[in-house]
Design an enzyme around this catalytic site. Structure first.
Site, short mmCIF file in Angstrom:
data_model
loop_
_atom_site.label_atom_id
_atom_site.label_comp_id
_atom_site.label_asym_id
_atom_site.label_seq_id
_atom_site.Cartn_x
_atom_site.Cartn_y
_atom_site.Cartn_z
N HIS A 1 0.82 -1.21 0.00
CA HIS A 1 0.00 0.00 0.00
C HIS A 1 0.86 1.26 0.00
O HIS A 1 0.54 2.21 -0.70
CB HIS A 1 -0.95 0.02 1.19
CG HIS A 1 -1.92 1.16 1.14
ND1 HIS A 1 -2.89 1.27 0.18
CD2 HIS A 1 -2.06 2.26 1.93
CE1 HIS A 1 -3.60 2.38 0.37
NE2 HIS A 1 -3.10 3.00 1.41
N GLU B 1 0.17 8.12 -3.17
CA GLU B 1 1.15 7.73 -2.16
C GLU B 1 2.39 8.62 -2.23
O GLU B 1 2.93 9.03 -1.20
CB GLU B 1 1.53 6.26 -2.36
CG GLU B 1 0.43 5.28 -1.99
CD GLU B 1 0.02 5.41 -0.53
OE1 GLU B 1 0.88 5.29 0.36
OE2 GLU B 1 -1.19 5.65 -0.27
N HIS C 1 2.94 11.13 0.89
CA HIS C 1 3.96 10.64 1.82
C HIS C 1 5.40 10.95 1.39
O HIS C 1 6.18 11.44 2.20
CB HIS C 1 3.78 9.13 2.02
CG HIS C 1 2.46 8.75 2.59
ND1 HIS C 1 2.09 9.05 3.88
CD2 HIS C 1 1.41 8.09 2.03
CE1 HIS C 1 0.86 8.60 4.11
NE2 HIS C 1 0.43 8.01 3.01
#
Length: 288
Positions: free
Chosen positions: A95, A153, A157
């Protein structure tokens, strides 16, 4: 699955532990590198500080060898409800790789690196076809195109990881940080075969059986050498996520990932009940 294939799966996972990170077995960590960064990434001294183990940021050029402030890294995996096209019933999926702030909180959508909404094109530009093939097998969106998840993502992040900043590259060209982030996360995922780690402990998918949460956690922590956070769905009794917790010695690109021996302040975000189910995946054809 035959016993020989089980043994091969375990052997490959163990070999990955030895060669990729060196952090799962009692080997000297300072001389082991997970992969060759694209180019121009910082070459850090072996005595670089460990993230979350320093009260102040590292100044000057050395800041590119110290992940700050988000130095508690989570490699997060999902156990999806169905088998994906091109995948297998044993596949956990990747993930993300998330930088927490050492205390269980986190920043998001930062400005330490540029944001990218064309991850596939960037990886293709840098001839990362093998990486793309791997990501399309294991780094999968629950809905919509995989590239949408990858952009999310990275922008949420990776932009909060200071060593990926363009200034940390000696000869930066746009997209180098994209390759390094996805290469590093994929390399870490390759050595964390969650299915095998549970299987060797006698924990396999079953439609009715419940397993003690403590046994599931212990199996994954024995395998990884560090702390693991588990997340569940349903009535908090259906296993769905495993988060492997690390600190970094050096930069994200070339440093060593060290398994966390404790979860730290507010570090345990687990929500599972004391007894949990590990359900088999639905075969792909059931959705046709």
């Amino acid at each position: 699955m035959t016993q020989s294939s089980l043994s091969l799966r375990g052997l490959l996972a163990h070999a990955g532990n030895l060669l990729t990170f060196g952090s799962m077995v009692p080997l000297p960590l300072s001389d082991i590198r997970p992969y060759e960064a694209l180019s121009g990434a910082p070459s850090c001294p072996v005595d670089s500080p460990i993230s979350c183990h320093n009260n102040t940021p590292v100044a000057g050029d050395d800041s590119c060898c110290f992940v700050y402030p988000g130095g508690r890294m989570l490699l997060t995996q999902f156990w999806d409800q169905k088998t994906h096209a091109g995948g297998a019933e044993q596949d956990w999926t990747l993930h993300g790789l998330w930088p927490d702030l050492c205390d269980g909180t986190y920043d998001q959508f930062c400005h330490m690196t540029p944001r990218y909404n064309n991850i596939t094109e960037v990886l293709e530009h840098y001839d990362q076809q093998e990486l793309l093939q791997f990501m399309n097998r294991f780094w999968l969106a629950s809905s919509g195109p995989n590239s949408g998840l990858w952009s999310h993502e990275f922008n949420k992040h990776a932009t909060c990881i200071n060593t990926l900043a363009p200034s940390c590259y000696g000869d930066h060209t746009p997209g180098m940080e994209v390759v390094d982030y996805f290469s590093r996360a994929s390399a870490l995922f390759r050595m964390l075969d969650t299915y095998h780690a549970l299987e060797v402990a006698g924990i396999v998918p079953h439609s009715r059986k419940h397993y003690p949460l403590a046994d599931v956690t212990a199996a994954l922590e024995r395998f990884s050498g560090g702390k693991v956070v588990l997340r569940c769905t349903g009535r908090r009794d259906v296993l769905h996520e495993a988060w492997y917790v690390y600190y970094v010695k050096g930069s994200l690109q070339t440093g060593n990932f060290l398994p966390a021996k404790d979860l730290g302040k507010e570090g345990d975000a687990g929500n599972c009940a004391p007894w949990i189910k590990y359900l088999p995946k639905k075969p792909l054809e059931e959705d046709l």
